[in-house]
Design a protein around this motif. Structure first.
Motif, PDB file in Angstrom:
ATOM      1  N   ASP A 209       0.829  -1.205   0.000  1.00 14.68           N
ATOM      2  CA  ASP A 209       0.000   0.000   0.000  1.00 14.68           C
ATOM      3  C   ASP A 209       0.864   1.256   0.000  1.00 14.68           C
ATOM      4  OD1 ASP A 209      -2.573  -1.331   0.214  1.00 14.68           O
ATOM      5  OD2 ASP A 209      -1.974  -1.835   2.266  1.00 14.68           O
ATOM      6  N   VAL A 210       2.013   1.183   0.668  1.00 14.56           N
ATOM      7  CA  VAL A 210       2.932   2.318   0.748  1.00 14.56           C
ATOM      8  C   VAL A 210       4.362   1.812   0.574  1.00 14.56           C
ATOM      9  CG1 VAL A 210       3.854   4.178   2.196  1.00 14.56           C
ATOM     10  CG2 VAL A 210       1.409   3.601   2.304  1.00 14.56           C
ATOM     11  N   VAL A 211       5.115   2.476  -0.287  1.00 13.42           N
ATOM     12  CA  VAL A 211       6.560   2.243  -0.402  1.00 13.42           C
ATOM     13  C   VAL A 211       7.252   3.556  -0.055  1.00 13.42           C
ATOM     14  CG1 VAL A 211       8.495   1.779  -1.956  1.00 13.42           C
ATOM     15  CG2 VAL A 211       6.407   0.394  -2.104  1.00 13.42           C
ATOM     16  N   LEU A 212       8.067   3.534   0.986  1.00 15.46           N
ATOM     17  CA  LEU A 212       8.869   4.691   1.380  1.00 15.46           C
ATOM     18  C   LEU A 212      10.294   4.425   0.905  1.00 15.46           C
ATOM     19  CD1 LEU A 212       9.277   7.370   2.927  1.00 15.46           C
ATOM     20  CD2 LEU A 212       9.641   6.011   4.994  1.00 15.46           C
ATOM     21  N   ASP A 213      10.731   5.157  -0.127  1.00 17.76           N
ATOM     22  CA  ASP A 213      12.055   4.934  -0.700  1.00 17.76           C
ATOM     23  C   ASP A 213      13.045   5.940  -0.130  1.00 17.76           C
ATOM     24  OD1 ASP A 213      13.960   3.742  -2.571  1.00 17.76           O
ATOM     25  OD2 ASP A 213      13.899   5.712  -3.521  1.00 17.76           O
ATOM     26  N   LEU A 214      14.050   5.425   0.587  1.00 21.81           N
ATOM     27  CA  LEU A 214      15.055   6.272   1.224  1.00 21.81           C
ATOM     28  C   LEU A 214      16.432   6.075   0.606  1.00 21.81           C
ATOM     29  CD1 LEU A 214      13.890   5.503   4.864  1.00 21.81           C
ATOM     30  CD2 LEU A 214      13.380   7.569   3.537  1.00 21.81           C
ATOM     31  N   VAL A 215      16.491   5.355  -0.507  1.00 27.42           N
ATOM     32  CA  VAL A 215      17.769   5.022  -1.134  1.00 27.42           C
ATOM     33  C   VAL A 215      17.955   5.742  -2.462  1.00 27.42           C
ATOM     34  CG1 VAL A 215      19.267   3.149  -1.918  1.00 27.42           C
ATOM     35  CG2 VAL A 215      17.713   2.773   0.009  1.00 27.42           C
ATOM     36  N   GLY A 216      16.947   5.639  -3.342  1.00 23.82           N
ATOM     37  CA  GLY A 216      16.996   6.373  -4.595  1.00 23.82           C
ATOM     38  C   GLY A 216      17.812   5.732  -5.689  1.00 23.82           C
ATOM     39  N   ASN A 217      18.125   4.435  -5.561  1.00 19.82           N
ATOM     40  CA  ASN A 217      18.923   3.784  -6.602  1.00 19.82           C
ATOM     41  C   ASN A 217      18.087   2.918  -7.528  1.00 19.82           C
ATOM     42  OD1 ASN A 217      18.290   1.794  -4.774  1.00 19.82           O
ATOM     43  ND2 ASN A 217      20.366   0.935  -4.644  1.00 19.82           N
ATOM     44  N   ARG A 218      16.767   3.060  -7.454  1.00 24.41           N
ATOM     45  CA  ARG A 218      15.871   2.329  -8.339  1.00 24.41           C
ATOM     46  C   ARG A 218      15.092   3.332  -9.174  1.00 24.41           C
ATOM     47  NH1 ARG A 218      15.875  -3.002  -6.556  1.00 24.41           N
ATOM     48  NH2 ARG A 218      15.271  -3.331  -8.734  1.00 24.41           N
ATOM     49  N   SER A 219      14.717   2.917 -10.370  1.00 22.23           N
ATOM     50  CA  SER A 219      13.959   3.797 -11.248  1.00 22.23           C
ATOM     51  C   SER A 219      12.537   3.953 -10.731  1.00 22.23           C
ATOM     52  CB  SER A 219      13.923   3.239 -12.668  1.00 22.23           C
ATOM     53  OG  SER A 219      13.097   2.086 -12.725  1.00 22.23           O
ATOM     54  N   LEU A 220      11.870   4.980 -11.220  1.00 20.76           N
ATOM     55  CA  LEU A 220      10.496   5.224 -10.819  1.00 20.76           C
ATOM     56  C   LEU A 220       9.602   4.044 -11.216  1.00 20.76           C
ATOM     57  CD1 LEU A 220       9.094   7.570  -9.382  1.00 20.76           C
ATOM     58  CD2 LEU A 220       8.402   8.432 -11.623  1.00 20.76           C
ATOM     59  N   GLY A 221       9.842   3.489 -12.402  1.00 25.37           N
ATOM     60  CA  GLY A 221       9.055   2.352 -12.861  1.00 25.37           C
ATOM     61  C   GLY A 221       9.219   1.131 -11.982  1.00 25.37           C
ATOM     62  N   GLU A 222      10.443   0.869 -11.548  1.00 25.90           N
ATOM     63  CA  GLU A 222      10.696  -0.272 -10.676  1.00 25.90           C
ATOM     64  C   GLU A 222       9.990  -0.106  -9.339  1.00 25.90           C
ATOM     65  OE1 GLU A 222      15.093  -1.907 -11.929  1.00 25.90           O
ATOM     66  OE2 GLU A 222      14.966   0.002 -10.841  1.00 25.90           O
ATOM     67  N   LEU A 223      10.071   1.096  -8.774  1.00 23.06           N
ATOM     68  CA  LEU A 223       9.438   1.343  -7.484  1.00 23.06           C
ATOM     69  C   LEU A 223       7.918   1.229  -7.579  1.00 23.06           C
ATOM     70  CD1 LEU A 223      11.643   4.351  -6.338  1.00 23.06           C
ATOM     71  CD2 LEU A 223      11.653   2.043  -5.353  1.00 23.06           C
ATOM     72  N   ARG A 224       7.344   1.746  -8.647  1.00 21.92           N
ATOM     73  CA  ARG A 224       5.895   1.671  -8.816  1.00 21.92           C
ATOM     74  C   ARG A 224       5.422   0.232  -8.992  1.00 21.92           C
ATOM     75  NH1 ARG A 224       4.171   4.191 -13.643  1.00 21.92           N
ATOM     76  NH2 ARG A 224       2.091   3.608 -12.887  1.00 21.92           N
ATOM     77  N   ARG A 225       6.292  -0.610  -9.517  1.00 24.50           N
ATOM     78  CA  ARG A 225       5.940  -2.012  -9.719  1.00 24.50           C
ATOM     79  C   ARG A 225       5.702  -2.735  -8.390  1.00 24.50           C
ATOM     80  NH1 ARG A 225       9.974  -3.957 -13.706  1.00 24.50           N
ATOM     81  NH2 ARG A 225      11.312  -4.408 -11.910  1.00 24.50           N
ATOM     82  N   ALA A 226       6.272  -2.211  -7.310  1.00 27.37           N
ATOM     83  CA  ALA A 226       6.102  -2.831  -5.996  1.00 27.37           C
ATOM     84  C   ALA A 226       4.813  -2.381  -5.303  1.00 27.37           C
ATOM     85  CB  ALA A 226       7.303  -2.505  -5.108  1.00 27.37           C
ATOM     86  N   LEU A 227       4.066  -1.463  -5.909  1.00 18.78           N
ATOM     87  CA  LEU A 227       2.864  -0.902  -5.300  1.00 18.78           C
ATOM     88  C   LEU A 227       1.595  -1.639  -5.722  1.00 18.78           C
ATOM     89  CD1 LEU A 227       3.367   2.950  -5.769  1.00 18.78           C
ATOM     90  CD2 LEU A 227       3.404   1.710  -3.588  1.00 18.78           C
ATOM     91  N   THR A 228       0.582  -1.557  -4.860  1.00 18.43           N
ATOM     92  CA  THR A 228      -0.754  -1.948  -5.263  1.00 18.43           C
ATOM     93  C   THR A 228      -1.258  -0.933  -6.295  1.00 18.43           C
ATOM     94  OG1 THR A 228      -1.732  -0.648  -3.488  1.00 18.43           O
ATOM     95  CG2 THR A 228      -1.245  -2.975  -3.007  1.00 18.43           C
ATOM     96  N   PRO A 229      -2.324  -1.245  -7.050  1.00 16.00           N
ATOM     97  CA  PRO A 229      -2.799  -0.318  -8.084  1.00 16.00           C
ATOM     98  C   PRO A 229      -3.110   1.084  -7.565  1.00 16.00           C
ATOM     99  CG  PRO A 229      -3.805  -2.464  -8.382  1.00 16.00           C
ATOM    100  CD  PRO A 229      -3.046  -2.534  -7.092  1.00 16.00           C
TER     101      PRO A 229
END
Length: 324
Positions: A209-229
């Motif tokens: 439901d929530v991804v809090l990214d504190l690293v910044g070494n992944r692309s926006l597309g990769e991070l969004r892939r880990a989210l629910t719709p």
């Protein structure tokens, strides 16, 4: 007074431990005798003047604020006119520019009474990092009980607080970290821990439901892939990002701003800002035992440059604290 001073941008070698004038509190300020101050990625970025775009605010040729340090815990020595609720002798914690020193002047609205159950070192570890986690989860993402939250960078300064705060709000928490930090993140209360050297959380089946990214070494597309719709991705600008020496962390944030109007998922930026109200909320979390600062190592004030170098080179986990 003694302080850690920076006259030009560069590595930790540009920091000098020397005598400077003691500050005098202006209206709305309190003079704090510093007992402890914490090291943050903010200090590293300001020391280097990196990314370059950051210098338009911090100072084009040299830093406008010459004394490093942002977090502080100590005792009030004096108060300026207009200050209410704080008095000489009060033990306080909060944020101010120039805390790697024996004394610092802080805005009344950015310091508050220290949690009674914490040492000065523990209290100094909280303000910037814990406030960033609090605002990212509570204010930006709106985390609530029953949600699933993933913290990427769970063993870092902000991450160790984020895991605990998300649990305090009733979320099911997954922490992402390296092999050596798995036990640490689990001890903070994480329900699940992913070792990023063995597993890619962006390619797994769980969606959060929530991804809090504190690293910044992944692309926006990769991070969004880990989210629910309809999930929320919260991006922080405090980590080690791939964006080049000019844009640095702002590259990912700019990408997010461009994409967010066109997707169902919420892609959010984290504008952490110090406030007495947030410090009060953090004090309550600490005094209730729901949040406990984790300190990896302490350094004396004269070795503050080494403390920043440790954060930069050794990829420190949890918090590094400078004692005065």
């Amino acid at each position: 007074m003694k302080a850690v001073v920076q006259d030009r941008y560069g590595s930790a070698d540009v920091l000098e431990f020397r005598e400077v004038d003691q500050p005098v509190p202006a209206a709305g300020e309190v003079l704090v005798r510093v007992h402890a101050a914490a090291v943050n990625a903010y200090d590293w970025h300001l020391m280097h003047g990196d990314p370059k775009l950051f210098r338009t605010v911090a100072g084009l040729r040299r830093p406008k604020v010459r004394i490093r340090g942002r977090d502080v815990a100590g005792r009030v020595e004096a108060v300026g006119s207009g200050v209410k609720g704080l008095h000489p002798g009060d033990e306080v914690f909060g944020e101010a520019d120039g805390t790697f020193a024996e004394f610092v002047c802080a805005q009344d609205g950015e310091v508050d009474l220290k949690p009674a159950n914490l040492t000065f070192e523990q209290a100094a570890a909280m303000p910037l990092a814990a406030n960033t986690a609090l605002m990212g989860l509570r204010d930006v993402a709106g985390v609530r009980a029953g949600q699933t939250v993933l913290v990427n960078g769970a063993s870092g300064g902000v991450g160790t607080f984020a895991v605990q705060i998300a649990k305090a709000y009733g979320a099911e928490v997954t922490g992402v970290c390296s092999t050596r930090n798995v036990d640490l993140v689990r001890s903070l209360g994480a329900d699940h821990v992913i070792d990023y050297t063995r597993e890619d959380f962006t390619r797994g089946t769980p969606r959060y439901d929530v991804v809090l990214d504190l690293v910044g070494n992944r692309s926006l597309g990769e991070l969004r892939r880990a989210l629910t719709p309809a999930g929320a991705l919260v991006l922080s600008g405090g980590g080690v990002y791939e964006g080049g020496s000019v844009l640095g962390p702002m590259r990912l944030l700019l990408d997010a701003r461009l994409v967010s109007p066109f997707v169902r998922q919420r892609v959010l930026q984290l504008p952490a800002k110090a406030s007495k109200e947030n410090l009060s909320a953090l004090r309550e979390l600490a005094e209730s035992g729901k949040v406990t600062p984790v300190i990896e190592r302490t350094y004396p004030l004269a070795e503050a440059a080494e403390a920043i170098r440790h954060l930069e080179v050794e990829h420190a986990r949890s918090k590094i604290v400078v004692t005065v």
